[in-house]
Scaffold this motif. Structure first.
Motif, PDB file in Angstrom:
ATOM      1  N   GLY A 152       4.862   5.251  -5.249  1.00 11.57           N
ATOM      2  CA  GLY A 152       5.120   5.080  -6.673  1.00 11.57           C
ATOM      3  C   GLY A 152       4.300   6.037  -7.505  1.00 11.57           C
ATOM      4  O   GLY A 152       4.789   6.610  -8.488  1.00 11.57           O
ATOM      5  N   GLY A 153       3.055   6.230  -7.110  1.00  3.49           N
ATOM      6  CA  GLY A 153       2.192   7.170  -7.806  1.00  3.49           C
ATOM      7  C   GLY A 153       2.755   8.577  -7.759  1.00  3.49           C
ATOM      8  O   GLY A 153       2.740   9.310  -8.754  1.00  3.49           O
ATOM      9  N   LYS A 154       3.296   8.950  -6.599  1.00  2.00           N
ATOM     10  CA  LYS A 154       3.890  10.283  -6.433  1.00  2.00           C
ATOM     11  C   LYS A 154       5.184  10.410  -7.224  1.00  2.00           C
ATOM     12  O   LYS A 154       5.538  11.490  -7.684  1.00  2.00           O
ATOM     13  N   ASN A 213       0.818  -1.218   0.000  1.00  2.00           N
ATOM     14  CA  ASN A 213       0.000   0.000   0.000  1.00  2.00           C
ATOM     15  C   ASN A 213       0.852   1.269   0.000  1.00  2.00           C
ATOM     16  O   ASN A 213       0.655   2.167  -0.815  1.00  2.00           O
ATOM     17  N   ALA A 214       1.802   1.323   0.916  1.00  2.00           N
ATOM     18  CA  ALA A 214       2.655   2.511   1.024  1.00  2.00           C
ATOM     19  C   ALA A 214       3.531   2.676  -0.219  1.00  2.00           C
ATOM     20  O   ALA A 214       3.743   3.793  -0.696  1.00  2.00           O
ATOM     21  N   LEU A 215       3.998   1.567  -0.729  1.00  2.00           N
ATOM     22  CA  LEU A 215       4.878   1.613  -1.899  1.00  2.00           C
ATOM     23  C   LEU A 215       4.120   2.050  -3.151  1.00  2.00           C
ATOM     24  O   LEU A 215       4.618   2.838  -3.959  1.00  2.00           O
ATOM     25  N   ALA A 216       2.914   1.555  -3.306  1.00  2.00           N
ATOM     26  CA  ALA A 216       2.099   1.940  -4.460  1.00  2.00           C
ATOM     27  C   ALA A 216       1.770   3.431  -4.408  1.00  2.00           C
ATOM     28  O   ALA A 216       1.792   4.122  -5.429  1.00  2.00           O
ATOM     29  N   THR A 217       1.487   3.932  -3.214  1.00  2.00           N
ATOM     30  CA  THR A 217       1.204   5.356  -3.049  1.00  2.00           C
ATOM     31  C   THR A 217       2.441   6.193  -3.380  1.00  2.00           C
ATOM     32  O   THR A 217       2.356   7.190  -4.108  1.00  2.00           O
ATOM     33  N   ALA A 221       9.554   8.022 -13.401  1.00  2.00           N
ATOM     34  CA  ALA A 221      10.204   7.049 -12.516  1.00  2.00           C
ATOM     35  C   ALA A 221       9.557   5.674 -12.650  1.00  2.00           C
ATOM     36  O   ALA A 221       9.817   4.792 -11.836  1.00  2.00           O
ATOM     37  N   HIS A 222       8.706   5.532 -13.674  1.00  2.00           N
ATOM     38  CA  HIS A 222       7.980   4.274 -13.888  1.00  2.00           C
ATOM     39  C   HIS A 222       7.126   3.905 -12.680  1.00  2.00           C
ATOM     40  O   HIS A 222       6.930   2.739 -12.374  1.00  2.00           O
ATOM     41  N   TYR A 223       6.699   4.934 -11.965  1.00  2.00           N
ATOM     42  CA  TYR A 223       5.839   4.782 -10.782  1.00  2.00           C
ATOM     43  C   TYR A 223       6.480   3.921  -9.700  1.00  2.00           C
ATOM     44  O   TYR A 223       5.797   3.183  -8.979  1.00  2.00           O
TER      45      TYR A 223
END
Ligand code: CO
Length: 151
Positions: free
Chosen positions: A86-88, A80-84, A93-95
């Protein structure tokens, strides 16, 4: 010289020793599509694989900006934290947040008709650990994810 028979015997004995530390690269493949899906919900890697080469294919036709997919591996607890994060980090940065230690492995983002490969070491994986792979393209990770089994 009396040494040569000993050397020959020694070489023979050494050649018979199993190379437990020998590198073994294992190949796995997964496909993604325009319907925002991976074709597998579980990937298995045997514990004696020292490296993994993963190939991600996008069988659809939509461009990466619209229906891009990547493959990110992390501990399940970090998804969850990593996906968030990644979005930022954004498309450039390929998310995937650069240098983030929670990322065990990742590919770049690809679009329809493309494929990409990443090779990574299993040294940081624990046998039987709780790992998840997912696509970190914004909005995808809730659906595009699966279990990664090492062991
Ligand atoms: Co995706």
């Amino acid at each position: 010289m009396r040494a040569s028979p000993f050397i020959a015997i020694l070489a023979l004995l050494l050649s018979a020793v199993p190379l437990h530390a020998a590198a073994r690269t294992c190949n796995i493949a997964i496909a993604s599509d325009d319907a925002m899906k991976f074709d597998q919900s579980e990937l298995h890697v045997a514990a004696d694989c020292s490296k993994v080469t993963l190939t991600l294919t996008h069988t659809g036709g939509m461009p990466a900006e619209i229906m891009g997919h990547n493959w990110v591996l992390s501990k399940t607890a970090d998804v969850n934290a990593l996906a968030t994060a990644g979005g930022k980090a954004g498309a450039q940065a390929h998310y995937v947040p650069p240098g983030d230690a929670r990322v065990i492995a990742h590919t770049k983002v690809i679009g329809g008709g493309e494929s990409t490969t990443v090779t990574f070491s299993t040294a940081g994986l624990s046998k039987g650990g709780d790992y998840t792979f997912f696509c970190s393209f914004p909005g995808h990770w809730a659906i595009m994810k699966g279990t990664f089994v090492f062991g």
